[in-house]
Design a protein around this motif. Structure first.
Motif, PDB file in Angstrom:
ATOM      1  N   MET A   1       0.850  -1.187   0.000  1.00  0.00           N
ATOM      2  CA  MET A   1       0.000   0.000   0.000  1.00  0.00           C
ATOM      3  C   MET A   1       0.894   1.249   0.000  1.00  0.00           C
ATOM      4  SD  MET A   1      -3.268   0.782   0.101  1.00  0.00           S
ATOM      5  CE  MET A   1      -3.971  -0.744   0.640  1.00  0.00           C
ATOM      6  N   ARG A  19     -10.358  11.422  -5.213  1.00  0.00           N
ATOM      7  CA  ARG A  19     -10.378  10.013  -5.635  1.00  0.00           C
ATOM      8  C   ARG A  19     -10.437   9.929  -7.164  1.00  0.00           C
ATOM      9  NH1 ARG A  19     -11.708   4.932  -3.740  1.00  0.00           N
ATOM     10  NH2 ARG A  19     -12.075   5.702  -1.640  1.00  0.00           N
ATOM     11  N   GLU A  23      -7.888   7.948  -9.619  1.00  0.00           N
ATOM     12  CA  GLU A  23      -8.388   6.719 -10.240  1.00  0.00           C
ATOM     13  C   GLU A  23      -8.040   6.643 -11.717  1.00  0.00           C
ATOM     14  OE1 GLU A  23     -12.528   6.576  -9.050  1.00  0.00           O
ATOM     15  OE2 GLU A  23     -12.059   5.088  -7.502  1.00  0.00           O
ATOM     16  N   GLU A  27      -6.186   1.763  -9.185  1.00  0.00           N
ATOM     17  CA  GLU A  27      -7.106   1.569  -8.061  1.00  0.00           C
ATOM     18  C   GLU A  27      -6.730   2.465  -6.881  1.00  0.00           C
ATOM     19  OE1 GLU A  27      -8.395  -1.859  -4.858  1.00  0.00           O
ATOM     20  OE2 GLU A  27      -7.259  -2.464  -6.622  1.00  0.00           O
ATOM     21  N   SER A  29      -7.484   2.965  -2.860  1.00  0.00           N
ATOM     22  CA  SER A  29      -8.052   2.329  -1.663  1.00  0.00           C
ATOM     23  C   SER A  29      -8.798   3.343  -0.814  1.00  0.00           C
ATOM     24  CB  SER A  29      -6.952   1.693  -0.812  1.00  0.00           C
ATOM     25  OG  SER A  29      -6.261   0.746  -1.564  1.00  0.00           O
ATOM     26  N   SER A  30      -8.209   4.550  -0.680  1.00  0.00           N
ATOM     27  CA  SER A  30      -8.869   5.586   0.104  1.00  0.00           C
ATOM     28  C   SER A  30      -8.376   6.959  -0.336  1.00  0.00           C
ATOM     29  CB  SER A  30      -8.620   5.402   1.605  1.00  0.00           C
ATOM     30  OG  SER A  30      -7.266   5.673   1.900  1.00  0.00           O
ATOM     31  N   GLU A  49      -4.457   6.619  -0.772  1.00  0.00           N
ATOM     32  CA  GLU A  49      -3.781   5.322  -0.680  1.00  0.00           C
ATOM     33  C   GLU A  49      -4.072   4.521  -1.938  1.00  0.00           C
ATOM     34  OE1 GLU A  49      -3.241   4.120   3.974  1.00  0.00           O
ATOM     35  OE2 GLU A  49      -4.997   3.351   2.927  1.00  0.00           O
ATOM     36  N   PRO A  51      -3.026   0.689  -3.773  1.00  0.00           N
ATOM     37  CA  PRO A  51      -2.395  -0.595  -3.473  1.00  0.00           C
ATOM     38  C   PRO A  51      -1.228  -0.942  -4.398  1.00  0.00           C
ATOM     39  CG  PRO A  51      -4.543  -0.941  -4.463  1.00  0.00           C
ATOM     40  CD  PRO A  51      -4.391   0.538  -4.241  1.00  0.00           C
TER      41      PRO A  51
END
Length: 91
Positions: A1, A19, A23, A27, A29-30, A49, A51
């Protein structure tokens, strides 16, 4: 992460805006915008975050110093909290 620091955020940006920007590179995560404890208003920075290290590095390269809702973002890999001094310095 991989934890990514995002600075110089416009005051009106939402976590969804943040986000969406990341994106585009992979991906997420947060996505969290840090707010003032008293007023609840944005403090102008946040953390994302991701991954996948490759996607995170691509996002950092692509988004650092680019215009986001009228302000140039500062984007880099976040340093762990442990690296920062805590509280008042003891001399």
């Amino acid at each position: 992460m991989i934890n990514i620091y995002v600075g110089n955020l416009p005051w009106g940006s939402s976590e969804d805006d943040l986000r969406a920007a990341f994106e585009a590179y992979g991906e997420v995560s947060s996505a969290k915008i840090i707010t003032d404890r008293e007023s609840g208003r944005s403090r102008g920075f946040g953390f994302v975050e991701m991954p996948d290290k490759g996607s995170a590095e691509a996002a950092i390269q692509a988004l650092n110093e680019t215009d986001f809702q009228g302000r140039n973002l500062r984007v880099n890999e976040a340093r762990p909290r442990e690296d920062r001094p805590r509280g008042p310095r003891q001399f």
